[in-house]
Design an enzyme around this catalytic site. Sequence first.
Site, mmCIF file in Angstrom:
data_model
loop_
_atom_site.group_PDB
_atom_site.id
_atom_site.type_symbol
_atom_site.label_atom_id
_atom_site.label_comp_id
_atom_site.label_asym_id
_atom_site.label_seq_id
_atom_site.Cartn_x
_atom_site.Cartn_y
_atom_site.Cartn_z
ATOM 1 N N CYS A 112 -9.028 -11.917 59.792
ATOM 2 C CA CYS A 112 -9.836 -12.086 58.571
ATOM 3 C C CYS A 112 -11.274 -11.603 58.746
ATOM 4 O O CYS A 112 -11.997 -11.427 57.768
ATOM 5 C CB CYS A 112 -9.835 -13.543 58.132
ATOM 6 S SG CYS A 112 -8.183 -14.182 57.912
ATOM 7 N N HIS A 254 -15.630 -14.898 53.686
ATOM 8 C CA HIS A 254 -14.196 -14.614 53.673
ATOM 9 C C HIS A 254 -13.511 -15.701 52.834
ATOM 10 O O HIS A 254 -13.763 -16.897 53.018
ATOM 11 C CB HIS A 254 -13.662 -14.617 55.105
ATOM 12 C CG HIS A 254 -12.179 -14.746 55.154
ATOM 13 N ND1 HIS A 254 -11.335 -13.906 54.455
ATOM 14 C CD2 HIS A 254 -11.361 -15.636 55.798
ATOM 15 C CE1 HIS A 254 -10.086 -14.265 54.665
ATOM 16 N NE2 HIS A 254 -10.072 -15.314 55.470
ATOM 17 N N ASN A 284 -5.988 -15.959 50.067
ATOM 18 C CA ASN A 284 -6.607 -15.416 51.278
ATOM 19 C C ASN A 284 -5.959 -14.058 51.563
ATOM 20 O O ASN A 284 -4.781 -13.989 51.897
ATOM 21 C CB ASN A 284 -6.374 -16.406 52.422
ATOM 22 C CG ASN A 284 -6.954 -15.940 53.741
ATOM 23 O OD1 ASN A 284 -7.282 -14.772 53.916
ATOM 24 N ND2 ASN A 284 -7.073 -16.859 54.686
#
Length: 329
Positions: A112, A254, A284
């Site tokens: 990520c 993020h 996500n």
Amino acid sequence: MGIRIAGVGSYAPEKVLTNFDLEKMVETSDEWIRTRTGIRERHIAADDQVCSDLATSAAEKALAMAGLSAAEIDFILVASISGDHVFPSTACVVQSKIGAANAGCLDIQAACSGLLYGMEVASGLLRGHKKYNNILVIGAEKLSMIVDWEDRNTCVLFGDGAAALIVQKTADDEPLFMASEVKADGNYGKILQLPAGGSAIPASHKSVDERLHYMRMEGQEVFKLAVNGMVGSCRKVLDEAGITADQIRWLIPHQANYRILKAVASRLGIPEDNVFMNLDRYGNTSAASIGLCIDEMVNDKLVKNGDYILLTAFGGGLTFGAMLLKWNM
Ligand code: UT7
């Protein structure tokens, strides 16, 4: 020399999977997912769409905005944990699809935090080498391929998408990159991983039967480390640049879980109105998430030149970091 963002683009697959759809797949509820994560829906790539297809769509939009031909790209960096193959790299596949014949190609595997790592590498390449002028940084994920759709602990969280930024050298001296920290702690690798498929556990009937080709996560542990890692890195870059939290126009974290994002903002003293979130619509998307935010913000004219933008991320590896940009487009 200066550096600017010459173009941005993103792509989200057509199919939308809502929390209500997930209620029919695993034992979960829209209410649980919304209140624990902030996610309402996510995009899921079609069976015949691979990671490089999503990346290519985003890249073509960024090139169009920059008014550049693919041949003018000097380097392609693709951040992803769900690339087309172990090798060739997804960057090479994208190069072929867009026709960027003059580009060096490299995949970045920082989960990520991938886009932050990509921007850090782009900054180094532009500053360190006269020969590089235009770098295409892409975050692209087909996470639906590595999500265990029988595991409610993870499958409700993730989505597919891609975003691309063209980072370009300029004749003025506007720096874009003010300060950054990209870090990792490999001791925590096991709390967020895809166990099989590499040389540690090559694919076998056993690895398939044991569902080891899907992502595994210890959610609560990741949550704690995510907040601490992002807050620590943000403080470091603010200190390094001599900028205070109240000068930050946008914090773009993020997009993992709105509770993580709120905790980070609150510990930094950044008001929620200055935190950009779109995870309700994307979930996500790992390396794509920060880029998807930036593209949406540019299109909605939420950023203007001179704004201080603080990016921060956290992901498998473990990797984490922050980057302060003085927006220049
Ligand atoms: O990009 C970085 C990657 N990962 C992350 O950022 C994830 C970080 N972690 C998180 O976001 C959170 O830890 C989660 C959203 C994954 C989980 O939230 P939580 O508040 O930490 O929940 P929990 O793991 O403590 O689970 C609470 C309960 C458990 O039931 P019991 O043991 O209390 O009876 C879980 O079994 O919620 C249950 N649960 C679910 N219930 C309904 C777990 N997943 C679900 C689900 N639907 N999807």
